[in-house]
Design an enzyme around this catalytic site. Structure first.
Site, PDB file in Angstrom:
ATOM      1  N   LEU A  87      14.097 104.000   9.579  1.00  0.00           N
ATOM      2  CA  LEU A  87      15.540 104.188   9.559  1.00  0.00           C
ATOM      3  C   LEU A  87      16.281 103.093  10.308  1.00  0.00           C
ATOM      4  O   LEU A  87      17.177 103.338  11.096  1.00  0.00           O
ATOM      5  CB  LEU A  87      15.922 105.555  10.142  1.00  0.00           C
ATOM      6  CG  LEU A  87      15.605 106.757   9.263  1.00  0.00           C
ATOM      7  CD1 LEU A  87      16.051 108.035   9.949  1.00  0.00           C
ATOM      8  CD2 LEU A  87      16.282 106.634   7.914  1.00  0.00           C
ATOM      9  N   CYS A  88      15.840 101.882  10.093  1.00  0.00           N
ATOM     10  CA  CYS A  88      16.576 100.787  10.724  1.00  0.00           C
ATOM     11  C   CYS A  88      16.660  99.632   9.736  1.00  0.00           C
ATOM     12  O   CYS A  88      16.459  98.485  10.080  1.00  0.00           O
ATOM     13  CB  CYS A  88      15.928 100.367  12.037  1.00  0.00           C
ATOM     14  SG  CYS A  88      14.171 100.154  11.918  1.00  0.00           S
ATOM     15  N   GLY A  89      16.912  99.959   8.492  1.00  0.00           N
ATOM     16  CA  GLY A  89      17.086  98.927   7.491  1.00  0.00           C
ATOM     17  C   GLY A  89      15.791  98.184   7.243  1.00  0.00           C
ATOM     18  O   GLY A  89      14.712  98.769   7.261  1.00  0.00           O
TER      19      GLY A  89
END
Lengths: 288, 144
Positions: A87-89
Site C-alpha cells: 500500500l505504498c504505490g
C-alpha cells in the site's frame, strides 16, 4: 438493473475505504515528518565522517586494510532495503526491479542477499537467493544498533573474503514526490580514495594521537555503519513519502467514484419516480 | 596571524548537536583531555569517554556535553567531533545514569568470574561522566 439499495450499499463501502485511505495518509504524513527529520539530521555526520576518512586516507601513503582490498569479483552481497508493507504505490516494486537489474548485470557471479524489510525478504526468497542474514521489522524504528549489526555482518563477510563486493539497493529520500533509486557500492571502499586524489586535500602535517593505521582501522567500519544507517533512514523516509502519495491519490479516487455513483443513483431514483407517476397517471386515465 | 576563534561542530550518527563559533574547547581524547585554542596544529584523535566543554565567542557561556567514543579532527579554524554518543547536560537522564552507576558498581564489587569486567567498567565510566556533566547543568541553572 441495479436497484437504489445496491447503489447505497456500494457508496457506503467506497466511503469506508476512503476513510481508511485518508487515515493512512495522515498516519504516513506524520511518520514521514519524523523520518524525514531523522534522515536530515543524520546527513551531517555521514558527510563529516566521509570527509575525515578521506583526508586520513589521503595522508596515508599506501592505505592497507581488509576493507580496502579489491579482489576479482566472484561473489557479491546485495543488501536490499524495502518497506515492511505494501500500500505504498510502486515503492517496493521499483526497488526490487532495480535489484533484479543488478542481479542480471552480475550474471555468472554468485549472489548472496541480505534483505532488510519484509517485502525484500519475500522477493529474494522467491528468487532462491542464499541469505547472509535477514532483518525484518527494523525500519519502523530505525536504531543505530541495527545498522551496526548489519554492517558487522557485511564487513565480516568482506574481510574474510567470503564476498568480493557489497552493494546496497534502496530508495533515497529526495522529495515527497520524487524518490530516487540508488545502488550504492558499500565495499570495497574505493570511491573515496579516488575523490581524495581528485580533490588533492591540503597536505598539512597532522598530529596523530594514535597510529594512522589504527585510526583507519577504527574509522572504516564506522564509515560503513554510517552508510548503512543512512540507507535505512533514507529508505524509511522514502517509504512513508510513497505511502502518503499513494494514499492521497487513493482517497481522491474514492471521492471520484462516490461522485459518479451518487449521480447514477439519483438518475435511477428519478427514473423510478417518473415511472411511478406515469403508472398512476395512466391508471387514473383508464378508470376515468 | 592566528584566528581568534574557530568553528566547533559536534555530530553524532543521529543528529548534529552543535555548530558554533567558539574560542576554546576541551575534548576528551582517548589518551587524555585536550585543550584546543584557535590556531591549533592539525590533529586527529580517537575520543574516549569524557566531558566536552567549550566557550563560545559571543557570550561567556559554556556548553557541557557528555561524549562517549568517536573521533575528533582538529584544524586551525575548525574542529569536528564525530561522537558515537553525545548528550548535552540538560538532556541527560540523571535517574537512568544513577541506576546504571549502581548496577555497574554492584557488578564490579561482586567480582564474579562470569561477568564481563571490561564492559562493567566502561558502563560505570559512562554513568559517571553523564552524572558529572548533568551536575554542571543543574549548578549553572540554579545560580546563573
Amino acid at each position: 438493473m441495479a436497484t437504489l439499495l445496491d447503489f447505497r450499499r456500494r457508496i457506503r463501502s467506497v466511503k469506508n475505504t476512503q476513510q481508511i485511505t485518508r487515515a493512512m495518509k495522515f498516519v504516513a504524513a506524520a511518520r514521514l515528518r519524523r523520518a524525514q527529520e531523522r534522515a536530515l539530521a543524520a546527513r551531517p555526520y555521514a558527510l563529516q565522517i566521509a570527509r575525515v576518512l578521506r583526508s586520513t586516507m589521503a595522508r596515508l601513503e599506501n592505505p592497507q586494510h581488509p576493507l580496502l582490498a579489491t579482489r576479482p569479483v566472484e561473489k557479491i552481497l546485495v543488501v536490499v532495503l524495502t518497506g515492511e508493507r505494501g500500500l505504498c504505490g510502486a515503492f517496493n516494486s521499483n526497488i526490487l526491479r532495480k535489484a533484479m537489474e543488478l542481479f542480471r548485470a552480475n550474471k555468472g557471479k554468485k549472489i548472496v542477499g541480505l534483505p532488510v524489510g519484509k517485502k525484500s525478504r519475500d522477493f529474494l526468497k522467491k528468487q532462491g537467493l542464499e541469505f547472509a542474514g535477514e532483518y525484518v521489522n527494523v525500519l519502523a524504528r530505525v536504531e543505530y544498533s541495527t545498522a551496526r549489526e548489519i554492517s558487522k555482518t557485511v564487513t565480516d563477510l568482506y574481510a574474510s573474503g567470503e564476498v568480493d563486493a557489497v552493494y546496497a539497493v534502496f530508495s533515497e529520500f529526495k522529495s515527497v514526490i520524487a524518490p530516487n533509486l540508488v545502488v550504492e557500492k558499500l565495499l570495497p571502499v574505493e570511491s573515496i580514495s579516488e575523490e581524495a586524489a581528485a580533490a588533492g586535500e591540503a597536505q598539512v602535517d597532522y598530529i596523530y594521537e594514535q597510529a594512522e593505521e589504527y585510526l583507519l582501522d577504527r574509522l572504516l567500519p564506522r564509515y560503513v555503519e554510517t552508510q548503512v544507517l543512512r540507507a535505512m533512514l533514507e529508505s524509511s523516509a522514502a517509504e512513508h513519502a510513497a505511502r502518503m502519495t499513494a494514499m492521497e491519490s487513493a482517497t481522491k479516487n474514492a471521492g471520484e467514484v462516490i461522485e459518479a455513483l451518487t449521480l447514477h443513483m439519483n438518475k435511477v431514483r428519478q427514473a423510478a419516480i417518473t415511472r411511478e407517476i406515469i403508472e398512476i397517471v395512466s391508471g387514473a386515465a383508464s378508470t376515468a | 596571524m592566528l584566528p581568534d576563534a574557530f568553528e566547533l561542530v559536534v555530530v553524532t550518527p543521529e543528529r548534529q548537536l552543535l555548530r558554533e563559533t567558539v574560542v576554546e574547547a576541551q575534548i576528551p581524547g582517548a589518551g587524555g583531555c585536550l585543550g584546543i585554542l584557535p590556531g591549533h596544529a592539525p590533529l586527529m584523535t580517537e575520543l574516549g569517554i569524557g566531558e566536552l566543554t567549550c566557550r563560545s565567542a559571543a557570550g561567556k557561556e559554556t556548553v557541557h556535553l557528555a561524549v562517549i567514543g568517536g573521533f575528533a579532527e582538529v584544524l586551525s579554524d575548525r574542529v569536528t567531533i564525530l561522537a558515537e554518543i553525545a548528550e548535552p547536560a540538560e538532556e541527560i537522564d540523571v535517574t537512568r545514569a544513577e541506576a546504571a552507576k549502581a548496577r555497574a558498581e554492584k557488578r564490579l564489587a561482586a567480582m564474579a568470574p562470569e561477568i564481563d569486567w571490561d564492559r562493567a567498567a566502561v558502563s560505570l565510566q559512562r554513568a559517571l561522566i553523564r552524572l558529572q556533566v548533568a551536575r554542571k547543568h543543574t549548578v549553572s541553572a540554579s545560580n546563573p
